[in-house]
Motif scaffolding. Structure first.
Motif, mmCIF file in Angstrom:
data_model
loop_
_atom_site.group_PDB
_atom_site.id
_atom_site.type_symbol
_atom_site.label_atom_id
_atom_site.label_comp_id
_atom_site.label_asym_id
_atom_site.label_seq_id
_atom_site.Cartn_x
_atom_site.Cartn_y
_atom_site.Cartn_z
ATOM 1 N N ASN A 72 0.828 -1.218 0.000
ATOM 2 C CA ASN A 72 0.000 0.000 0.000
ATOM 3 C C ASN A 72 0.861 1.266 0.000
ATOM 4 O O ASN A 72 0.658 2.166 -0.817
ATOM 5 C CB ASN A 72 -0.916 0.038 1.231
ATOM 6 C CG ASN A 72 -1.974 -1.046 1.191
ATOM 7 O OD1 ASN A 72 -2.321 -1.533 0.127
ATOM 8 N ND2 ASN A 72 -2.481 -1.438 2.344
ATOM 9 N N SER A 73 1.804 1.342 0.921
ATOM 10 C CA SER A 73 2.638 2.552 1.032
ATOM 11 C C SER A 73 3.498 2.715 -0.226
ATOM 12 O O SER A 73 3.706 3.828 -0.705
ATOM 13 C CB SER A 73 3.559 2.471 2.253
ATOM 14 O OG SER A 73 2.829 2.133 3.383
ATOM 15 N N SER A 115 3.924 2.058 6.584
ATOM 16 C CA SER A 115 2.912 1.329 7.352
ATOM 17 C C SER A 115 3.552 0.852 8.656
ATOM 18 O O SER A 115 4.733 1.082 8.909
ATOM 19 C CB SER A 115 2.408 0.126 6.557
ATOM 20 O OG SER A 115 3.465 -0.768 6.320
ATOM 21 N N GLY A 118 3.411 -6.258 12.387
ATOM 22 C CA GLY A 118 3.591 -6.974 13.643
ATOM 23 C C GLY A 118 2.735 -6.326 14.721
ATOM 24 O O GLY A 118 1.605 -5.919 14.485
ATOM 25 N N ASP A 153 -3.806 0.500 11.044
ATOM 26 C CA ASP A 153 -5.134 -0.089 11.261
ATOM 27 C C ASP A 153 -5.457 0.186 12.731
ATOM 28 O O ASP A 153 -4.728 -0.277 13.630
ATOM 29 C CB ASP A 153 -5.025 -1.597 10.968
ATOM 30 C CG ASP A 153 -6.314 -2.335 11.203
ATOM 31 O OD1 ASP A 153 -7.179 -1.827 11.939
ATOM 32 O OD2 ASP A 153 -6.452 -3.452 10.665
ATOM 33 N N TYR A 156 -5.330 -2.134 15.805
ATOM 34 C CA TYR A 156 -4.090 -2.491 16.507
ATOM 35 C C TYR A 156 -3.823 -1.455 17.594
ATOM 36 O O TYR A 156 -4.025 -0.256 17.381
ATOM 37 C CB TYR A 156 -2.893 -2.516 15.546
ATOM 38 C CG TYR A 156 -2.893 -3.713 14.642
ATOM 39 C CD1 TYR A 156 -2.262 -4.892 15.016
ATOM 40 C CD2 TYR A 156 -3.542 -3.682 13.415
ATOM 41 C CE1 TYR A 156 -2.267 -5.993 14.188
ATOM 42 C CE2 TYR A 156 -3.556 -4.791 12.576
ATOM 43 C CZ TYR A 156 -2.918 -5.947 12.973
ATOM 44 O OH TYR A 156 -2.916 -7.038 12.157
ATOM 45 N N LYS A 158 -1.018 -0.429 18.741
ATOM 46 C CA LYS A 158 0.029 0.531 18.370
ATOM 47 C C LYS A 158 -0.263 1.057 16.965
ATOM 48 O O LYS A 158 0.428 0.737 16.005
ATOM 49 C CB LYS A 158 1.398 -0.130 18.474
ATOM 50 C CG LYS A 158 1.694 -0.473 19.923
ATOM 51 C CD LYS A 158 3.056 -1.024 20.118
ATOM 52 C CE LYS A 158 3.304 -1.227 21.600
ATOM 53 N NZ LYS A 158 4.392 -2.158 21.857
ATOM 54 N N CYS A 160 -0.353 3.008 13.784
ATOM 55 C CA CYS A 160 0.581 3.857 13.025
ATOM 56 C C CYS A 160 1.878 4.159 13.792
ATOM 57 O O CYS A 160 2.455 5.247 13.663
ATOM 58 C CB CYS A 160 -0.111 5.162 12.626
ATOM 59 S SG CYS A 160 -1.369 4.922 11.373
ATOM 60 N N TYR A 188 -7.532 4.191 3.734
ATOM 61 C CA TYR A 188 -6.527 5.263 3.768
ATOM 62 C C TYR A 188 -6.523 6.181 2.543
ATOM 63 O O TYR A 188 -5.933 7.253 2.564
ATOM 64 C CB TYR A 188 -5.129 4.629 3.911
ATOM 65 C CG TYR A 188 -4.764 3.709 2.763
ATOM 66 C CD1 TYR A 188 -4.207 4.205 1.598
ATOM 67 C CD2 TYR A 188 -4.999 2.339 2.839
ATOM 68 C CE1 TYR A 188 -3.894 3.365 0.537
ATOM 69 C CE2 TYR A 188 -4.688 1.494 1.791
ATOM 70 C CZ TYR A 188 -4.137 2.017 0.639
ATOM 71 O OH TYR A 188 -3.842 1.186 -0.402
ATOM 72 N N GLU A 539 2.862 -14.613 11.473
ATOM 73 C CA GLU A 539 3.965 -13.700 11.783
ATOM 74 C C GLU A 539 4.495 -13.861 13.201
ATOM 75 O O GLU A 539 5.701 -13.840 13.433
ATOM 76 C CB GLU A 539 3.484 -12.254 11.596
ATOM 77 C CG GLU A 539 4.572 -11.235 11.860
ATOM 78 C CD GLU A 539 4.177 -9.828 11.458
ATOM 79 O OE1 GLU A 539 3.043 -9.430 11.755
ATOM 80 O OE2 GLU A 539 5.021 -9.141 10.853
HETATM 81 C C1 LIG Z 1 0.200 -8.792 10.274
HETATM 82 C C2 LIG Z 1 -0.163 -7.344 10.300
HETATM 83 C C3 LIG Z 1 0.180 -6.579 11.403
HETATM 84 C C4 LIG Z 1 -0.166 -5.224 11.481
HETATM 85 N N1 LIG Z 1 0.160 -4.497 12.597
HETATM 86 C C5 LIG Z 1 -0.211 -3.196 12.680
HETATM 87 C C6 LIG Z 1 0.089 -2.428 13.862
HETATM 88 O O1 LIG Z 1 0.688 -2.887 14.825
HETATM 89 N N2 LIG Z 1 -0.315 -1.122 13.888
HETATM 90 C C7 LIG Z 1 -0.994 -0.538 12.837
HETATM 91 O O2 LIG Z 1 -1.356 0.622 12.932
HETATM 92 N N3 LIG Z 1 -1.280 -1.251 11.714
HETATM 93 C C8 LIG Z 1 -0.920 -2.552 11.610
HETATM 94 N N4 LIG Z 1 -1.214 -3.270 10.477
HETATM 95 C C9 LIG Z 1 -1.972 -2.644 9.387
HETATM 96 C C10 LIG Z 1 -1.093 -2.161 8.223
HETATM 97 O O3 LIG Z 1 -0.217 -1.149 8.644
HETATM 98 C C11 LIG Z 1 -2.014 -1.643 7.115
HETATM 99 O O4 LIG Z 1 -2.708 -2.741 6.579
HETATM 100 C C12 LIG Z 1 -1.283 -0.903 6.005
HETATM 101 O O5 LIG Z 1 -2.220 -0.368 5.094
HETATM 102 C C13 LIG Z 1 -0.332 -1.807 5.250
HETATM 103 O O6 LIG Z 1 0.444 -1.024 4.374
HETATM 104 P P1 LIG Z 1 1.632 -1.685 3.492
HETATM 105 O O7 LIG Z 1 0.930 -2.494 2.451
HETATM 106 O O8 LIG Z 1 2.346 -0.526 2.901
HETATM 107 O O9 LIG Z 1 2.481 -2.505 4.380
HETATM 108 C C14 LIG Z 1 -0.864 -4.623 10.399
HETATM 109 C C15 LIG Z 1 -1.197 -5.395 9.271
HETATM 110 C C16 LIG Z 1 -0.850 -6.746 9.220
HETATM 111 C C17 LIG Z 1 -1.232 -7.535 8.014
#
Ligand SMILES: Cc1cc2nc3c(=O)[nH]c(=O)nc-3n(C[C@H](O)[C@H](O)[C@H](O)COP(=O)(O)O)c2cc1C
Ligand SMILES: Cc1cc2nc3c(=O)[nH]c(=O)nc-3n(C[C@H](O)[C@H](O)[C@H](O)COP(=O)(O)OP(=O)(O)OC[C@H]3O[C@@H](n4cnc5c(N)ncnc54)[C@H](O)[C@@H]3O)c2cc1C
Length: 583
Positions: A72-73, A115, A118, A153, A156, A158, A160, A188, A539
């Motif tokens: 996504n990012s 993003s 974990g 998300d 979660y 924590k 962002c 987003y 994970e």
């Molecule tokens: C396994 C997993 C763990 C995640 N942990 C967090 C988290 O701790 N905090 C958060 O804000 N988002 C969390 N996210 C959500 C991602 O940040 C979000 O889906 C984001 O759009 C992914 O962007 P990316 O595709 O650039 O990695 C998590 C997503 C996944 C799949």
């Protein structure tokens, strides 16, 4: 050579001067003048320093660094980079992993898009940058302007976190924040576009700002416009007696323009279970027929709750929004919410704390149901008309109630062959096959084996190099997902080696990381021969343990420190020879 006023663009006076000058030039002077006059006008201006460019033509430079696990990012970074470039900004777009950290202090404008993964951790390709930035050796950055767009998300704890940490650290190092960090939730897109609009207005001189055209997705079907795919096959791959239900699903995408690469995912938009919707409606004393406004439409609340809003996840931000419409829920805010939210749905809170709001108020505070991602388990090259997925049913008991996952529950219990699902393609640039000849090591447990089926299907179509699969599940007899196919691929030589770990078939637990360690020498040899290593699946446990096992192998085989072995794994990651798709 003499110039005639009538057929030249010069005035009479200029012609006179030129006619005096030119006949007296040496050959060398003529050649020099010829080259000087044929150079681009801007270069001449620079060389003679007689003319300054107007502010609107001065070059602005910006670097966009992304940290991205599922793409996504990265996609946003690439899109925004292209848009800035279209506005004459000199842009470098790069993953944090590919960025040379020592160049940080040379930058003028830095845009971070990252993003969090974990439990509040940085995505894989952001880890080395994140660590360097937080180390004591990080440089002071008084000349750097920056802005952070954080993806996450809010379910979660924590939320962002990585974006927030980088933002705080850049500020600590003296960098100048161009605008407040924007934290984006699962939907987003709009917030990201607004962030970018402010950024481009900030970076570009006001008289030259072209309102950037946000490019639309080229394909007809996208996350915003999902494709209705018909289920053409649905099989539970676990045998009777298994603790699990894992569905092999085939979806028809014939006639759609969905063209994927091995390693990509499909996003599915689910619907809430009818009884969970009814539980919520009952908890607040509505009939379900009350009309509410949702995205410019007037619909009965039961329809909106079933199709569009998330009602199975309680988060701190949601509880905060619900507090004004309840009696006593503010007692959760001092930390009690963490324990309370476990295994409870929105309906539980509304019932436990007596919801006093209106139907519209409940609709306004809930967030959209996020789509779920599933690794594609088939190759487009082998069959472009059908896409396969492998979906594990989430099922558990909480507070004496049987719960199922929204999406996996709908797939396993409600949808059958002939029904349709709302899908879109989620490309994953961080989980990709190398060229066919390069050897690959694939490590996956449970549904983590899904993308490896697409890898092998793809390599079966090519004259491919060696491949080695490590697969783990609970029991050989009931849980050996795609057993027949793997054995056939082994027989045909498409798959060179396979090692399995069935954790519960013996007293002591055996997992894939144990098998990898048993084969340490050979695994190391494959790595030294250029193999690309892939990990897919859980994970929290499997991926972390396998990661440690790989470090241990490098440490032992090379007789180096743990730290040096970790560094080698980072190098492999940087070279795209160590890729993870973990969830
Ligand atoms: C396994 C997993 C763990 C995640 N942990 C967090 C988290 O701790 N905090 C958060 O804000 N988002 C969390 N996210 C959500 C991602 O940040 C979000 O889906 C984001 O759009 C992914 O962007 P990316 O595709 O650039 O990695 C998590 C997503 C996944 C799949
Ligand atoms: C890149 C990527 C690829 C993926 N690929 C696959 C794949 O190929 N196959 C696959 O099956 N999944 C895959 N997933 C996971 C998938 O996206 C979903 O997260 C998963 O299917 C669960 O979704 P759901 O809607 O069924 O469950 P949800 O409704 O989201 O429920 C899951 C939630 O239930 C709760 N929960 C679960 N167990 C318990 C328990 N014992 N006690 C209390 N609470 C519990 C947890 O809060 C958990 O987050 C992938 C994820 C990502 C990010």
């Amino acid at each position: 050579m003499t110039l005639q006023v009538s057929n030249s663009p010069f005035t009479e006076k200029q012609v006179q001067l030129l006619n005096e000058l030119i006949p007296n030039l040496t050959e060398q002077q003529k050649i020099w003048l010829n080259g000087y006059l044929s150079a681009p006008i801007q270069v001449i201006a620079k060389a003679t320093e007689v003319q300054e460019l107007p502010a609107s033509q001065q070059t602005v430079s910006a670097t966009i660094l992304y940290g991205s696990q599922t793409g996504n990012s990265q996609k946003l970074a690439e899109k925004f980079g292209a848009l800035l470039e279209g506005n004459s900004v000199q842009v470098d777009v790069s993953s944090m992993l590919d960025f040379k950290f020592k160049n940080l202090k040379k930058l003028d404008n830095l845009l971070i898009i990252t993003s969090t993964h974990g439990e509040g951790e940085a995505p894989d390709n952001a880890i080395p940058f994140y660590e360097s930035l937080h180390s004591s050796r990080a440089p002071k950055l008084p000349d750097l302007n920056y802005a952070v767009l954080a993806l996450g998300d809010s379910s979660y704890e924590k939320f962002c976190q990585t974006g927030a940490d980088i933002d705080i650290r850049l500020k600590e190092l003296g960098a100048n924040q161009l605008l407040e960090r924007v934290n984006c939730d699962v939907d987003y897109e709009e917030a990201a576009e607004q962030w970018f609009e402010v950024i481009s207005n900030t970076l570009l001189p006001s008289n030259s700002t072209k309102q950037p055209e946000i490019s639309r997705n080229e394909s007809a079907y996208s996350k915003k416009n999902p494709y209705q795919a018909e289920i053409v096959e649905k099989i539970n791959l676990n045998m009777d007696g298994s603790n699990k239900e894992t569905y092999h699903l085939e979806l028809s995408v014939e006639g759609s323009d969905i063209a994927w690469q091995a390693g990509d995912c499909i996003g599915i938009y689910p619907h809430n279970q009818q009884d969970i919707v009814e539980e919520l409606i009952e908890a607040v004393g509505f009939s379900g027929k009350e009309i509410v406004q949702y995205k410019n439409e007037s619909l009965p609340i039961e329809v909106v709750l079933k199709n569009y809003l998330e009602i199975t996840v309680l988060t701190k931000p949601l509880i905060e929004k619900l507090v004004p419409y309840t009696t006593g829920a503010d007692e959760l805010l001092d930390g009690k919410w963490k324990e309370y939210k476990e295994g409870r749905y929105v309906a539980n809170l509304l019932k436990d704390y007596n919801f006093t709001g209106s139907p519209q108020e409940i609709v306004d505070v809930l967030r959209p149901i996020p789509p779920r991602l599933y690794s594609i388990a088939s190759s487009y090259i082998a069959n472009p008309d059908e896409v396969s997925l492998l979906i594990g049913k989430v099922s558990y008991t909480a507070h004496d109630q049987q719960r199922i996952g929204v999406t996996s529950g709908e797939i396993s219990e409600q949808l059958e062959v002939g029904d349709t699902v709302s899908i879109f393609l989620q490309e994953n640039p961080n989980f990709k096959l190398p060229d066919a000849k390069t050897p690959i090591i694939m490590i996956g447990a449970g549904t983590g084996v899904a993308p490896f089926r697409s890898f092998i299907e793809e390599r079966a179509e090519q004259d491919a190099g060696d491949s080695w699969l490590f697969f783990g599940e609970q029991h050989f007899l009931t849980d050996f997902l795609y057993q027949v196919e793997w054995l056939r691929y082994l027989e045909d030589g498409v798959l060179t080696k396979m090692d399995v770990a069935f954790s519960r078939d013996q007293e002591e637990k055996i997992y894939v990381q144990h098998r990898i360690l048993e084969k340490a020498e050979e695994v190391y040899k494959w790595i030294e021969d250029g193999a690309v290593i892939y990990i897919c699946g859980d994970e929290k446990t499997m991926a972390k343990d396998v990661h440690e096992a790989l470090i241990q192998i490098i440490e032992q085989q090379e007789q180096i420190s743990h730290e040096k072995a970790e560094e080698k794994l980072v190098t492999l990651q940087r070279e795209k020879r160590y890729q993870r798709d973990v969830y």
